[in-house]
Design a protein around this motif. Structure first.
Motif, PDB file in Angstrom:
ATOM      1  N   ALA A 287      31.469  37.178  33.695  1.00  0.00           N
ATOM      2  CA  ALA A 287      31.134  35.850  34.229  1.00  0.00           C
ATOM      3  C   ALA A 287      32.082  34.784  33.701  1.00  0.00           C
ATOM      4  O   ALA A 287      32.296  33.748  34.349  1.00  0.00           O
ATOM      5  N   MET A 288      32.672  35.035  32.535  1.00  0.00           N
ATOM      6  CA  MET A 288      33.598  34.064  31.956  1.00  0.00           C
ATOM      7  C   MET A 288      34.868  33.937  32.787  1.00  0.00           C
ATOM      8  O   MET A 288      35.520  32.891  32.794  1.00  0.00           O
ATOM      9  N   THR A 289      35.254  34.997  33.508  1.00  0.00           N
ATOM     10  CA  THR A 289      36.474  34.955  34.320  1.00  0.00           C
ATOM     11  C   THR A 289      36.221  34.386  35.711  1.00  0.00           C
ATOM     12  O   THR A 289      37.169  34.017  36.406  1.00  0.00           O
ATOM     13  N   GLY A 290      34.943  34.329  36.104  1.00  0.00           N
ATOM     14  CA  GLY A 290      34.631  33.852  37.437  1.00  0.00           C
ATOM     15  C   GLY A 290      35.061  34.849  38.492  1.00  0.00           C
ATOM     16  O   GLY A 290      35.314  36.013  38.206  1.00  0.00           O
ATOM     17  N   ALA A 291      35.175  34.369  39.727  1.00  0.00           N
ATOM     18  CA  ALA A 291      35.597  35.219  40.837  1.00  0.00           C
ATOM     19  C   ALA A 291      36.445  34.391  41.787  1.00  0.00           C
ATOM     20  O   ALA A 291      36.396  33.155  41.770  1.00  0.00           O
ATOM     21  N   GLY A 292      37.249  35.067  42.602  1.00  0.00           N
ATOM     22  CA  GLY A 292      38.085  34.362  43.566  1.00  0.00           C
ATOM     23  C   GLY A 292      39.043  33.402  42.890  1.00  0.00           C
ATOM     24  O   GLY A 292      39.791  33.779  41.984  1.00  0.00           O
TER      25      GLY A 292
ATOM     26  N   ALA B 298      42.832  31.709  38.560  1.00  0.00           N
ATOM     27  CA  ALA B 298      43.247  30.698  37.582  1.00  0.00           C
ATOM     28  C   ALA B 298      43.205  31.277  36.175  1.00  0.00           C
ATOM     29  O   ALA B 298      44.104  31.027  35.357  1.00  0.00           O
ATOM     30  N   ALA B 299      42.160  32.058  35.880  1.00  0.00           N
ATOM     31  CA  ALA B 299      42.041  32.666  34.556  1.00  0.00           C
ATOM     32  C   ALA B 299      43.179  33.657  34.318  1.00  0.00           C
ATOM     33  O   ALA B 299      43.759  33.704  33.226  1.00  0.00           O
ATOM     34  N   MET B 300      43.526  34.438  35.345  1.00  0.00           N
ATOM     35  CA  MET B 300      44.609  35.408  35.204  1.00  0.00           C
ATOM     36  C   MET B 300      45.953  34.703  35.070  1.00  0.00           C
ATOM     37  O   MET B 300      46.833  35.151  34.326  1.00  0.00           O
ATOM     38  N   ASP B 301      46.134  33.580  35.775  1.00  0.00           N
ATOM     39  CA  ASP B 301      47.355  32.787  35.625  1.00  0.00           C
ATOM     40  C   ASP B 301      47.503  32.310  34.182  1.00  0.00           C
ATOM     41  O   ASP B 301      48.601  32.334  33.613  1.00  0.00           O
ATOM     42  N   THR B 302      46.386  31.894  33.592  1.00  0.00           N
ATOM     43  CA  THR B 302      46.417  31.413  32.214  1.00  0.00           C
ATOM     44  C   THR B 302      46.781  32.536  31.256  1.00  0.00           C
ATOM     45  O   THR B 302      47.599  32.356  30.343  1.00  0.00           O
TER      46      THR B 302
ATOM     47  N   ALA C  39      54.171  36.194  30.228  1.00  0.00           N
ATOM     48  CA  ALA C  39      55.434  35.607  30.672  1.00  0.00           C
ATOM     49  C   ALA C  39      56.078  34.722  29.620  1.00  0.00           C
ATOM     50  O   ALA C  39      56.817  33.793  29.942  1.00  0.00           O
ATOM     51  N   VAL C  40      55.826  35.016  28.377  1.00  0.00           N
ATOM     52  CA  VAL C  40      56.404  34.228  27.277  1.00  0.00           C
ATOM     53  C   VAL C  40      57.084  35.175  26.296  1.00  0.00           C
ATOM     54  O   VAL C  40      56.894  36.391  26.345  1.00  0.00           O
ATOM     55  N   GLU C  41      57.862  34.601  25.423  1.00  0.00           N
ATOM     56  CA  GLU C  41      58.480  35.414  24.376  1.00  0.00           C
ATOM     57  C   GLU C  41      57.379  36.012  23.503  1.00  0.00           C
ATOM     58  O   GLU C  41      56.451  35.316  23.074  1.00  0.00           O
TER      59      GLU C  41
ATOM     60  N   GLU D 283      41.035  42.872  38.954  1.00  0.00           N
ATOM     61  CA  GLU D 283      40.671  43.124  40.348  1.00  0.00           C
ATOM     62  C   GLU D 283      40.073  41.880  40.997  1.00  0.00           C
ATOM     63  O   GLU D 283      40.307  41.604  42.175  1.00  0.00           O
ATOM     64  N   ARG D 284      39.312  41.123  40.221  1.00  0.00           N
ATOM     65  CA  ARG D 284      38.703  39.900  40.754  1.00  0.00           C
ATOM     66  C   ARG D 284      39.757  38.880  41.184  1.00  0.00           C
ATOM     67  O   ARG D 284      39.504  38.041  42.054  1.00  0.00           O
ATOM     68  N   ALA D 285      40.915  38.916  40.548  1.00  0.00           N
ATOM     69  CA  ALA D 285      41.973  37.957  40.863  1.00  0.00           C
ATOM     70  C   ALA D 285      42.837  38.398  42.034  1.00  0.00           C
ATOM     71  O   ALA D 285      43.636  37.618  42.550  1.00  0.00           O
ATOM     72  N   LEU D 286      42.679  39.640  42.468  1.00  0.00           N
ATOM     73  CA  LEU D 286      43.476  40.189  43.557  1.00  0.00           C
ATOM     74  C   LEU D 286      42.711  40.123  44.878  1.00  0.00           C
ATOM     75  O   LEU D 286      41.480  39.996  44.878  1.00  0.00           O
ATOM     76  N   PRO D 287      43.419  40.183  46.016  1.00  0.00           N
ATOM     77  CA  PRO D 287      42.713  40.242  47.304  1.00  0.00           C
ATOM     78  C   PRO D 287      41.752  41.425  47.297  1.00  0.00           C
ATOM     79  O   PRO D 287      42.121  42.535  46.898  1.00  0.00           O
ATOM     80  N   ALA D 288      40.514  41.184  47.709  1.00  0.00           N
ATOM     81  CA  ALA D 288      39.500  42.234  47.576  1.00  0.00           C
ATOM     82  C   ALA D 288      38.641  42.334  48.825  1.00  0.00           C
ATOM     83  O   ALA D 288      38.615  41.439  49.672  1.00  0.00           O
TER      84      ALA D 288
END
Length: 213
Positions: A100-105, A110-114, A121-123, A179-184
């Motif tokens: 539930a902390m990651t949400g859906a859609g 947004a959570a996965m981007d963070t 994507a950092v050193e 999986e929640r962050a991907l098209p589903a």
């Protein structure tokens, strides 16, 4: 007698809590990979570096404790000890709380981007590594605690495998979060439920393993 020896228990606890609060403020300001330097944290609290080291000998110990407090605040109290509910249902409910902390859609994306921007994507500095491992250890610790409660009830028979089983469940959560962050498919919620129950059953009702050849 040293300063630490003469410090009362209440004073010591107060100093410890102020150190944790200061470290949490730094993380809130600069992000989870913020550097919790001894000098910076001690200065914000108004204590000596020696006093801070007395309570937290390493930066990693301080970061681990801060992240534990953060997730204690974010996550609701689990019902893992409610024996009126079947063990597998309790375990699945606890896993759902984490998801539930990651949400859906959009929230999950947004959570996965963070996560990607912060840890991938950092050193890969030692600071980034320590920050991620602090979060990982806290997740592992929580799942292990749930499994220990169930083991005390007899729902999990092999206590020696709790760390391994907790790691498995954490990996399941990581996969579902991605999986929640991907098209589903529209039926993703039902698929998640089925996956969580399969994982819970694999932990609580393991099948006999074949003997090695």
């Amino acid at each position: 007698m040293s300063t630490h020896d003469s410090e009362t228990t209440s004073d010591s606890q107060s100093t410890r809590e102020r150190i944790l609060a200061a470290a949490a403020e730094i993380i809130a300001e600069d992000g989870v990979t913020a550097k919790l330097s001894v000098r910076a944290v001690a200065s914000r609290v108004g204590v000596s570096t020696g006093s801070l080291r007395h309570h937290f000998p390493t930066q990693q110990m301080l970061r681990d404790e801060v992240m534990q407090r953060v997730y204690d605040w974010v996550l609701p109290d689990s019902e893992i000890g409610n024996s009126a509910v079947p063990p597998r249902d309790r375990l699945v409910d606890c896993l759902r709380q984490v998801l539930a902390m990651t949400g859906a859609g959009p929230e999950a994306r947004a959570a996965m981007d963070t996560v990607t921007a912060t840890f991938i994507a950092v050193e890969q500095t030692e600071q980034v590594r320590e920050s991620y491992l602090a979060m990982q250890r806290d997740g592992q610790r929580r799942v292990e605690e749930w499994l220990r409660v169930l083991a005390e009830e007899g729902a999990l028979t092999d206590k020696s495998r709790i760390p391994q089983l907790a790691r498995f469940l954490c990996s399941v959560l990581d996969g579902i979060s991605l999986e929640r962050a991907l098209p589903a498919e529209d039926s993703l919620a039902q698929l998640e439920t089925e996956t969580l129950y399969v994982a819970a059953d694999a932990v609580l009702n393991p099948q006999p393993r074949p003997a090695p050849r």
